[in-house]
Design a protein around this motif. Structure first.
Motif, PDB file in Angstrom:
ATOM      1  N   ALA A 103       0.647  -1.063   0.199  1.00 23.96           N
ATOM      2  CA  ALA A 103       0.274   0.392   0.268  1.00 23.96           C
ATOM      3  C   ALA A 103       0.726   1.213  -0.185  1.00 23.96           C
ATOM      4  CB  ALA A 103      -1.333  -0.324   1.255  1.00 23.96           C
ATOM      5  N   SER A 104       2.308   1.187   0.048  1.00 25.91           N
ATOM      6  CA  SER A 104       3.258   2.560   0.119  1.00 25.91           C
ATOM      7  C   SER A 104       3.118   3.311  -0.879  1.00 25.91           C
ATOM      8  CB  SER A 104       4.502   1.954  -0.048  1.00 25.91           C
ATOM      9  OG  SER A 104       5.757   2.772  -0.434  1.00 25.91           O
ATOM     10  N   PRO A 105       2.624   4.803  -1.251  1.00 23.56           N
ATOM     11  CA  PRO A 105       2.336   5.574  -2.379  1.00 23.56           C
ATOM     12  C   PRO A 105       3.411   5.102  -3.447  1.00 23.56           C
ATOM     13  CG  PRO A 105       2.356   7.111  -0.021  1.00 23.56           C
ATOM     14  CD  PRO A 105       2.602   5.273  -0.078  1.00 23.56           C
ATOM     15  N   GLU A 106       4.897   5.575  -2.228  1.00 23.77           N
ATOM     16  CA  GLU A 106       5.872   5.225  -3.631  1.00 23.77           C
ATOM     17  C   GLU A 106       6.163   4.058  -4.643  1.00 23.77           C
ATOM     18  OE1 GLU A 106       8.318   7.774  -2.588  1.00 23.77           O
ATOM     19  OE2 GLU A 106       7.419   9.023  -2.071  1.00 23.77           O
ATOM     20  N   TYR A 107       6.557   4.072  -5.092  1.00 26.43           N
ATOM     21  CA  TYR A 107       6.791   3.490  -6.428  1.00 26.43           C
ATOM     22  C   TYR A 107       8.435   2.683  -5.580  1.00 26.43           C
ATOM     23  CZ  TYR A 107       2.740   4.193  -8.250  1.00 26.43           C
ATOM     24  OH  TYR A 107       1.732   4.174  -8.289  1.00 26.43           O
TER      25      TYR A 107
END
Length: 143
Positions: A41-45
């Protein structure tokens, strides 16, 4: 007065034996293995990196060979099955008044390799013996 870096040729090793001089010490190295992690669920890729386990290089001690001085070999001969005499070492870089400036503390060291000098009939060098040690920790103090 100019501020110069420390020379590396004035040092001592307290290795748990009698006081002997070493000509070279190498392997004063600590590495921290990075741990990469990313939750779904991390917004960072990309992954984040955290510090993980430490690993320590083997340390190599070199010194001149002296007649009747068998301290390297006596320590080596403490190996029996899975036991060995472990020692804490203190390696100190010294200033001109022989006071420690940088100190490396080595935890639970034990010999893993002893190497006698090489022989050469045409050589003109001092006989040097080598002791390689494994250990369980290295801390550095810049005093």
């Amino acid at each position: 007065m100019a501020n110069y870096p420390l020379p590396k040729f004035h040092f001592q090793v307290d290795w748990g034996g009698t006081k002997i001089g070493f000509t070279e010490v190498t392997g004063l190295e600590v590495t921290i293995e990075p741990i990469e992690y990313r939750d779904g669920a991390s917004p960072e890729y990309s992954k984040i990196k955290m510090p993980g386990m430490q690993s320590f290089s083997n340390i190599t001690l070199k010194r001149g060979t002296f007649q009747g001085d068998n301290q390297f070999y006596q320590w080596w001969n403490t190996v029996a099955l899975n036991t060995i005499e472990r020692r804490d070492l203190i390696i100190s870089l010294l200033d001109e008044s022989h006071a420690p400036v940088v100190v490396w503390r080595v935890k639970n060291a034990w010999p893993i390799k002893v190497q006698s000098t090489d022989l050469n009939a045409t050589g003109n060098e001092t006989a040097i013996e080598t002791l390689e040690i494994a250990h369980e920790g290295l801390t550095m103090i810049n005093e």
